[in-house]
Design a protein around this motif. Structure first.
Motif, PDB file in Angstrom:
ATOM      1  N   LYS A   1       0.836  -1.202   0.000  1.00 17.06           N
ATOM      2  CA  LYS A   1       0.000   0.000   0.000  1.00 17.06           C
ATOM      3  C   LYS A   1       0.875   1.258   0.000  1.00 17.06           C
ATOM      4  O   LYS A   1       0.653   2.192  -0.772  1.00 17.06           O
ATOM      5  CB  LYS A   1      -0.885  -0.027   1.257  1.00 17.06           C
ATOM      6  N   ARG A   2       1.911   1.214   0.834  1.00 15.47           N
ATOM      7  CA  ARG A   2       2.784   2.396   0.933  1.00 15.47           C
ATOM      8  C   ARG A   2       3.598   2.602  -0.351  1.00 15.47           C
ATOM      9  O   ARG A   2       3.807   3.729  -0.780  1.00 15.47           O
ATOM     10  CB  ARG A   2       3.720   2.258   2.145  1.00 15.47           C
ATOM     11  N   ILE A   3       4.048   1.493  -0.955  1.00 12.15           N
ATOM     12  CA  ILE A   3       4.837   1.639  -2.191  1.00 12.15           C
ATOM     13  C   ILE A   3       3.934   2.170  -3.316  1.00 12.15           C
ATOM     14  O   ILE A   3       4.341   3.021  -4.108  1.00 12.15           O
ATOM     15  CB  ILE A   3       5.499   0.298  -2.592  1.00 12.15           C
ATOM     16  N   LYS A   4       2.685   1.697  -3.349  1.00 15.89           N
ATOM     17  CA  LYS A   4       1.757   2.165  -4.400  1.00 15.89           C
ATOM     18  C   LYS A   4       1.578   3.680  -4.320  1.00 15.89           C
ATOM     19  O   LYS A   4       1.420   4.360  -5.323  1.00 15.89           O
ATOM     20  CB  LYS A   4       0.404   1.460  -4.254  1.00 15.89           C
ATOM     21  N   LYS A   5       1.609   4.201  -3.096  1.00 11.69           N
ATOM     22  CA  LYS A   5       1.425   5.639  -2.902  1.00 11.69           C
ATOM     23  C   LYS A   5       2.561   6.446  -3.520  1.00 11.69           C
ATOM     24  O   LYS A   5       2.466   7.664  -3.650  1.00 11.69           O
ATOM     25  CB  LYS A   5       1.337   5.958  -1.404  1.00 11.69           C
ATOM     26  N   LEU A   6       3.678   5.759  -3.886  1.00 15.34           N
ATOM     27  CA  LEU A   6       4.784   6.483  -4.534  1.00 15.34           C
ATOM     28  C   LEU A   6       4.499   6.668  -6.028  1.00 15.34           C
ATOM     29  O   LEU A   6       5.381   7.034  -6.792  1.00 15.34           O
ATOM     30  CB  LEU A   6       6.104   5.718  -4.354  1.00 15.34           C
ATOM     31  N   GLY A   7       3.271   6.353  -6.436  1.00 15.61           N
ATOM     32  CA  GLY A   7       2.871   6.580  -7.828  1.00 15.61           C
ATOM     33  C   GLY A   7       3.357   5.494  -8.778  1.00 15.61           C
ATOM     34  O   GLY A   7       3.629   5.753  -9.950  1.00 15.61           O
ATOM     35  N   THR A   8       3.482   4.294  -8.296  1.00 17.60           N
ATOM     36  CA  THR A   8       3.987   3.194  -9.131  1.00 17.60           C
ATOM     37  C   THR A   8       2.912   2.715 -10.114  1.00 17.60           C
ATOM     38  O   THR A   8       1.723   2.921  -9.904  1.00 17.60           O
ATOM     39  CB  THR A   8       4.411   2.025  -8.242  1.00 17.60           C
ATOM     40  N   ASP A   9       3.364   2.047 -11.184  1.00 18.74           N
ATOM     41  CA  ASP A   9       2.416   1.494 -12.160  1.00 18.74           C
ATOM     42  C   ASP A   9       2.025   0.058 -11.817  1.00 18.74           C
ATOM     43  O   ASP A   9       0.946  -0.397 -12.151  1.00 18.74           O
ATOM     44  CB  ASP A   9       3.046   1.512 -13.560  1.00 18.74           C
ATOM     45  N   GLU A  10       2.947  -0.648 -11.183  1.00 15.74           N
ATOM     46  CA  GLU A  10       2.647  -2.044 -10.843  1.00 15.74           C
ATOM     47  C   GLU A  10       3.506  -2.453  -9.642  1.00 15.74           C
ATOM     48  O   GLU A  10       4.700  -2.158  -9.590  1.00 15.74           O
ATOM     49  CB  GLU A  10       3.003  -2.945 -12.030  1.00 15.74           C
ATOM     50  N   VAL A  11       2.898  -3.123  -8.684  1.00 12.93           N
ATOM     51  CA  VAL A  11       3.641  -3.624  -7.520  1.00 12.93           C
ATOM     52  C   VAL A  11       3.043  -4.976  -7.139  1.00 12.93           C
ATOM     53  O   VAL A  11       1.826  -5.095  -7.017  1.00 12.93           O
ATOM     54  CB  VAL A  11       3.466  -2.700  -6.284  1.00 12.93           C
ATOM     55  N   TYR A  12       3.855  -5.968  -6.989  1.00 11.68           N
ATOM     56  CA  TYR A  12       3.352  -7.243  -6.451  1.00 11.68           C
ATOM     57  C   TYR A  12       4.504  -8.034  -5.823  1.00 11.68           C
ATOM     58  O   TYR A  12       5.680  -7.747  -6.051  1.00 11.68           O
ATOM     59  CB  TYR A  12       2.632  -8.079  -7.513  1.00 11.68           C
ATOM     60  N   VAL A  13       4.119  -9.043  -5.046  1.00 12.80           N
ATOM     61  CA  VAL A  13       5.138  -9.865  -4.376  1.00 12.80           C
ATOM     62  C   VAL A  13       5.072 -11.286  -4.915  1.00 12.80           C
ATOM     63  O   VAL A  13       3.981 -11.838  -5.104  1.00 12.80           O
ATOM     64  CB  VAL A  13       4.895  -9.903  -2.846  1.00 12.80           C
ATOM     65  N   THR A  14       6.209 -11.873  -5.192  1.00 12.76           N
ATOM     66  CA  THR A  14       6.255 -13.293  -5.572  1.00 12.76           C
ATOM     67  C   THR A  14       6.978 -14.032  -4.454  1.00 12.76           C
ATOM     68  O   THR A  14       8.104 -13.668  -4.089  1.00 12.76           O
ATOM     69  CB  THR A  14       7.063 -13.491  -6.874  1.00 12.76           C
ATOM     70  N   HIS A  15       6.339 -15.061  -3.912  1.00 13.75           N
ATOM     71  CA  HIS A  15       6.957 -15.831  -2.833  1.00 13.75           C
ATOM     72  C   HIS A  15       7.628 -17.088  -3.385  1.00 13.75           C
ATOM     73  O   HIS A  15       7.635 -17.324  -4.580  1.00 13.75           O
ATOM     74  CB  HIS A  15       5.889 -16.233  -1.802  1.00 13.75           C
ATOM     75  N   ASN A  16       8.144 -17.901  -2.478  1.00  9.89           N
ATOM     76  CA  ASN A  16       8.741 -19.202  -2.820  1.00  9.89           C
ATOM     77  C   ASN A  16       9.852 -19.082  -3.851  1.00  9.89           C
ATOM     78  O   ASN A  16       9.875 -19.817  -4.836  1.00  9.89           O
ATOM     79  CB  ASN A  16       7.671 -20.185  -3.319  1.00  9.89           C
ATOM     80  N   GLN A  17      10.747 -18.163  -3.592  1.00  7.73           N
ATOM     81  CA  GLN A  17      11.887 -17.986  -4.482  1.00  7.73           C
ATOM     82  C   GLN A  17      13.151 -18.573  -3.847  1.00  7.73           C
ATOM     83  O   GLN A  17      13.273 -18.609  -2.625  1.00  7.73           O
ATOM     84  CB  GLN A  17      12.122 -16.493  -4.752  1.00  7.73           C
ATOM     85  N   ALA A  18      14.052 -19.031  -4.685  1.00 11.66           N
ATOM     86  CA  ALA A  18      15.330 -19.563  -4.184  1.00 11.66           C
ATOM     87  C   ALA A  18      16.472 -18.776  -4.805  1.00 11.66           C
ATOM     88  O   ALA A  18      16.341 -18.249  -5.919  1.00 11.66           O
ATOM     89  CB  ALA A  18      15.456 -21.033  -4.545  1.00 11.66           C
ATOM     90  N   LEU A  19      17.577 -18.700  -4.077  1.00 12.18           N
ATOM     91  CA  LEU A  19      18.798 -18.110  -4.636  1.00 12.18           C
ATOM     92  C   LEU A  19      19.869 -19.190  -4.639  1.00 12.18           C
ATOM     93  O   LEU A  19      20.046 -19.895  -3.646  1.00 12.18           O
ATOM     94  CB  LEU A  19      19.273 -16.937  -3.777  1.00 12.18           C
ATOM     95  N   VAL A  20      20.551 -19.324  -5.750  1.00 15.47           N
ATOM     96  CA  VAL A  20      21.624 -20.314  -5.855  1.00 15.47           C
ATOM     97  C   VAL A  20      22.886 -19.560  -6.258  1.00 15.47           C
ATOM     98  O   VAL A  20      22.834 -18.678  -7.122  1.00 15.47           O
ATOM     99  CB  VAL A  20      21.245 -21.394  -6.900  1.00 15.47           C
ATOM    100  N   MET A  21      23.997 -19.881  -5.614  1.00 13.54           N
ATOM    101  CA  MET A  21      25.225 -19.123  -5.879  1.00 13.54           C
ATOM    102  C   MET A  21      26.389 -20.035  -6.227  1.00 13.54           C
ATOM    103  O   MET A  21      26.532 -21.093  -5.615  1.00 13.54           O
ATOM    104  CB  MET A  21      25.628 -18.352  -4.619  1.00 13.54           C
ATOM    105  N   ILE A  22      27.211 -19.579  -7.176  1.00 11.48           N
ATOM    106  CA  ILE A  22      28.512 -20.217  -7.328  1.00 11.48           C
ATOM    107  C   ILE A  22      29.538 -19.232  -6.788  1.00 11.48           C
ATOM    108  O   ILE A  22      29.479 -18.041  -7.064  1.00 11.48           O
ATOM    109  CB  ILE A  22      28.821 -20.641  -8.790  1.00 11.48           C
ATOM    110  N   VAL A  23      30.443 -19.762  -5.977  1.00 13.61           N
ATOM    111  CA  VAL A  23      31.383 -18.898  -5.263  1.00 13.61           C
ATOM    112  C   VAL A  23      32.809 -19.336  -5.556  1.00 13.61           C
ATOM    113  O   VAL A  23      33.115 -20.530  -5.555  1.00 13.61           O
ATOM    114  CB  VAL A  23      31.116 -18.990  -3.733  1.00 13.61           C
ATOM    115  N   GLY A  24      33.669 -18.374  -5.812  1.00 12.89           N
ATOM    116  CA  GLY A  24      35.088 -18.701  -6.040  1.00 12.89           C
ATOM    117  C   GLY A  24      35.854 -17.438  -6.346  1.00 12.89           C
ATOM    118  O   GLY A  24      35.374 -16.584  -7.106  1.00 12.89           O
TER     119      GLY A  24
END
Ligand code: ASP
Length: 449
Positions: free
Chosen positions: A369-392
């Motif tokens: 709600k607060r982000i929408k008040k910044l005059g955005t065109d689209e805001v939504y949340v996607t859950h169940n995300q994973a991050l995978v990293m290669i490190v070296g």
């Protein structure tokens, strides 16, 4: 040579393990400063003493009968003392101490729980010191308050205060082997405060930095840090050497062998960390230091990942021209007390990746709600995300690292939603739906090893 050695919960889970720990301590006269956790799991389905204490505290806070929970904790200590052939007087002392903690004032539940949780480490340290003395060793228990380990007054999530280092430096003063309980310290008001879970690693690191140790040994129950989670890949390649930076990134992305916050104190002093196995102390283990020899080294040192992320997607036409837009969004998150992890961005879009555990239905609704008040065109949340990293350290120097990774994903039909290369000099990060997580890690491991 000055060594600080920390032993984790599984190294103190029963009398047999404690005997191994004491043999390790006495096998090298440079091991003078020892940090211990509370007794951990003896087998897979076992419960750590810290978790038993938490159940006891919660049951008491709810006003129920806690005799079962109290007995469960005391019985763990009783069994250890009995199997070490120690006077049962020590069990009486432990029992009195834990009784006084769980029946103490509950007005401030955070403070109440911390004092109770800390009694796992505290009594374990007393027990180990007494056992060593009973075998003729010059040892002593050190109380963190007496030694001057001062922590911020954030119950369950404390941080070390700078004055602790000078106080603790005085621990070098005599020849006795000092047994120091991990995981807790005292606030400036004299209350017991605990570090985050797994915080004994942090205590060891603070002590190593304070006494300018030559090495910080961290004894656990695996032979080394592995290039990938051994629960996902059988017999993965061990890593014998890695840099602080690599370890930091790998711990961030789910490597749990060494606590994420434990590197900071030793890192600033350049003290190497040696991760070793209590059950195989002669093994090579894993050394963490400032530099590694990059010659003949796999450009990918480790592959890690974590689930449980959510991504807040924000689109606003001409976002790039609006000075301060991202700051306003981040301010909203700050005011709602939500830490962010990453901010991949486009021209008119940004995604803010946060850990799902910091969101709930109400806070999510409020933020959107607060982000929408910044005059955005689209805001939504996607859950169940994973991050995978290669490190070296050299993964970005190699021209084909990303190509190999992308091919591995394509071969397994794994859809990548986000790639972050270059923000960190030692890793490449991929965002994807959680359902791809395991397969992605296995595919990367096969491709690089
Ligand atoms: N005993 C505490 C825990 O289980 C701290 C530690 O083991 O490092 O989180």
């Amino acid at each position: 040579m000055r060594i600080v050695s920390k032993f984790g919960g599984s190294s103190l889970a029963d009398a047999n393990q404690i005997k191994k720990v004491c043999n390790i301590i006495t096998s090298n006269s440079d091991r003078k400063l020892i940090v211990v956790s509370a007794p951990g799991k003896r087998f897979n389905d076992d419960v750590k003493v810290t978790d038993l204490l938490i159940s006891l505290g919660n049951a008491h806070l709810q006003g129920g009968d806690v005799s079962y929970e109290f007995k469960s904790v005391i019985n763990r200590f009783r069994l250890i003392a009995k199997d070490l052939s120690m006077e049962l007087e020590i069990v009486e002392e432990i029992s009195k101490d834990i009784f006084s903690k769980y029946t103490s004032d509950i007005k401030n539940p955070g403070k109440y729980m911390d004092a109770l949780k800390a009694s796992g480490e505290d009594n374990c340290a007393k027990l180990v010191a007494k056992y060593l003395i009973s075998t003729g060793v010059n040892a002593e228990y050190i109380n963190p308050g007496y030694a001057g380990l001062i922590l911020s007054e954030e119950f369950g999530n404390a941080h070390v205060l700078p004055e602790s280092y000078d106080n603790l430096a005085r621990l070098n003063n005599n020849d006795a082997i000092k047994i120091f309980p991990g995981f807790f310290g005292y606030s400036i008001h004299g209350d017991i405060v605990t570090l985050p879970r797994g915080g004994s690693d942090v205590t060891g690191s603070i002590l190593a930095a304070a006494v300018s140790a030559d090495i910080y040994e961290n004894f656990t129950d695996v032979d080394s840090v592995f290039a990938v989670n051994p629960n996902l890949v059988k017999n993965p390649t061990p890593i014998n050497d890695l840099t602080y930076k690599e370890m930091r990134e790998l711990s961030y992305a789910g490597f749990s062998v060494f606590h994420e916050e434990a590197l900071t104190p030793v890192y600033y002093k350049g003290i190497p960390v040696h991760i070793k196995n209590t059950n195989n102390p002669e093994g090579k283990g894993t050394k963490i230091h400032k530099y590694v020899n990059k010659e003949n080294r796999n450009p990918v040192t480790g592959i890690a990942g974590d689930k449980g992320f959510s991504s807040i997607y924000i689109r606003k036409y001409l976002m790039n021209r609006e000075i301060g837009f991202t700051r306003k969004v981040l301010q909203i998150l700050e005011e709602e007390n939500i830490p962010y992890e990453h901010i991949p961005s486009g021209i008119d879009e940004i995604s803010i990746v946060v850990r799902k555990k910091f969101l709930n239905i109400d806070s999510e609704r409020k933020i959107l709600k607060r982000i929408k008040k910044l005059g955005t065109d689209e805001v939504y949340v996607t859950h169940n995300q994973a991050l995978v990293m290669i490190v070296g350290e050299s993964c970005l120097e190699n021209v084909n690292t990303l190509a190999i990774a992308s091919k591995a994903f394509a071969d397994h039909n794994i859809h990548i939603k986000m790639i972050n290369q270059g923000s960190s000099k030692v890793s490449i990060m991929f965002g994807m739906d959680e359902r791809f997580y395991e397969e992605a890690i296995i595919a990367l491991y096969k491709a690089f090893y």
